[in-house]
Design an enzyme around this catalytic site. Sequence first.
Site, PDB file in Angstrom:
ATOM      1  N   MET A 126       0.819  -1.209   0.000  1.00  0.00           N
ATOM      2  CA  MET A 126       0.000   0.000   0.000  1.00  0.00           C
ATOM      3  C   MET A 126       0.854   1.260   0.000  1.00  0.00           C
ATOM      4  O   MET A 126       0.730   2.121  -0.851  1.00  0.00           O
ATOM      5  CB  MET A 126      -0.940   0.009   1.209  1.00  0.00           C
ATOM      6  CG  MET A 126      -2.040  -1.023   1.167  1.00  0.00           C
ATOM      7  SD  MET A 126      -3.184  -0.874   2.560  1.00  0.00           S
ATOM      8  CE  MET A 126      -2.296  -1.810   3.810  1.00  0.00           C
ATOM      9  N   GLU A 248      -6.999  -6.141  11.169  1.00  0.00           N
ATOM     10  CA  GLU A 248      -5.583  -5.771  11.124  1.00  0.00           C
ATOM     11  C   GLU A 248      -5.174  -5.120  12.448  1.00  0.00           C
ATOM     12  O   GLU A 248      -4.113  -5.431  13.001  1.00  0.00           O
ATOM     13  CB  GLU A 248      -5.334  -4.805   9.974  1.00  0.00           C
ATOM     14  CG  GLU A 248      -3.893  -4.327   9.883  1.00  0.00           C
ATOM     15  CD  GLU A 248      -3.666  -3.373   8.727  1.00  0.00           C
ATOM     16  OE1 GLU A 248      -2.596  -2.728   8.701  1.00  0.00           O
ATOM     17  OE2 GLU A 248      -4.549  -3.255   7.852  1.00  0.00           O
ATOM     18  N   HIS A 344      15.941  -3.103  34.382  1.00  0.00           N
ATOM     19  CA  HIS A 344      17.097  -3.910  33.990  1.00  0.00           C
ATOM     20  C   HIS A 344      18.400  -3.117  34.097  1.00  0.00           C
ATOM     21  O   HIS A 344      19.488  -3.698  34.003  1.00  0.00           O
ATOM     22  CB  HIS A 344      16.951  -4.400  32.542  1.00  0.00           C
ATOM     23  CG  HIS A 344      16.083  -5.603  32.371  1.00  0.00           C
ATOM     24  ND1 HIS A 344      14.712  -5.567  32.526  1.00  0.00           N
ATOM     25  CD2 HIS A 344      16.385  -6.891  32.052  1.00  0.00           C
ATOM     26  CE1 HIS A 344      14.207  -6.777  32.284  1.00  0.00           C
ATOM     27  NE2 HIS A 344      15.198  -7.594  31.998  1.00  0.00           N
TER      28      HIS A 344
END
Length: 385
Positions: A126, A248, A344
């Site tokens: 697209m 979608e 983290h």
Amino acid sequence: MRRSLFTEDHETFRAMIRDFIAKEVAPVCHEWERDGHPPRDFYRRLGELGVLGIQVPEEYGGAGETSFTYSLVIDEELAHAGATFGNAAVHTGLILPYLLKYGTEEQKKRWLPGFVTGDIMTAIAMTEPGTGSDLAGITTTAGLSEDGTHYVLNGAKTFISGGALADLVLVVCRTSPPDEQDRRAGLTILCVDAAAEGFAVGRKLEKIGLKSSDTVELSFTDVKVPVENLLGEEGRAFEYLTHNLAKERMTIASSSCAMAAGALEFTVDYVRERKVFGRPVASFQNTKFVLAECATEVEAAQIMVDRAVGLLDAGELTVADAAKVKLFTTETASRVIDKCLQLHGGYGYMMEYPIAQLYTAIRVARIYGGTSEVMKTIIAKSVGL
């Protein structure tokens, strides 16, 4: 909270997918990141496993399952393992609905058996270099030959997921000028054989995340496309694209929610093991509070996804509903993954850790399938603004 979405069949399927990922995907995922996509034969392996044909009717070789729930299971297991199936989700989640709804019986018999086995991989083209969300600006053109046997396709596309390995590409092109009253008129979908003369795969685009999902540029130079490869009717592409947007966006919402849940799981394990100032990171109040917030946000997103899946399966998920669930899950996942990476510390910035891969992967979720800003516009219209 207890989920009521899954049956015993789903859990059997989940165990099979989890085992497959552990044995055949997780050990080699890092190679796919390096190469930019899985080996072509991996998709045939998914075909053998039945993954590609879950929602394909039995008469074309599939399982004939209409529920989105099996896709949800796959998303969750991939996130749980920090793994990927390359562009399989584009193939099954984005392309299949077009073929099923708008394909002729002859087209279905020609393409779907190979779609199921992985011998025919698909992509949709697209976006163009000068057009993003504004599909009305598409300039790729296709003119009918004088004898009416084929179209002649010319133009270029970019950001095409799965384009490097696709055998069949659904190309959105202009077969007539836009109407003065409707800029979206005149758009058509042609199914283009990647082996056709004049079809070319250009640059493989370097992304910050989703590196094992190839994204490329495509070009078409006087490509002859048989009229038998016209999908649906001429000039109705925008209508067709709009019809599939809900599913979608659910595909994006589902994977985003799963990624957030995966990030939470990875981080809980990490903070229990990692020590700072002689204490596990998990023992600090800040860690507990941050992860409590994340767990709550993930739960809320999961409830929204589960509810939307039920509506999708019942054919009741509206464009506005899908916009809401995509907006909420993608924004939530981005926040959650960012917080988890922070816990983290410096290791969260290293690509060898799953949290770093999730951090780069989730960013595009707020862009493709319609940006968060486009989602807000749709939602605002739905409430009368």
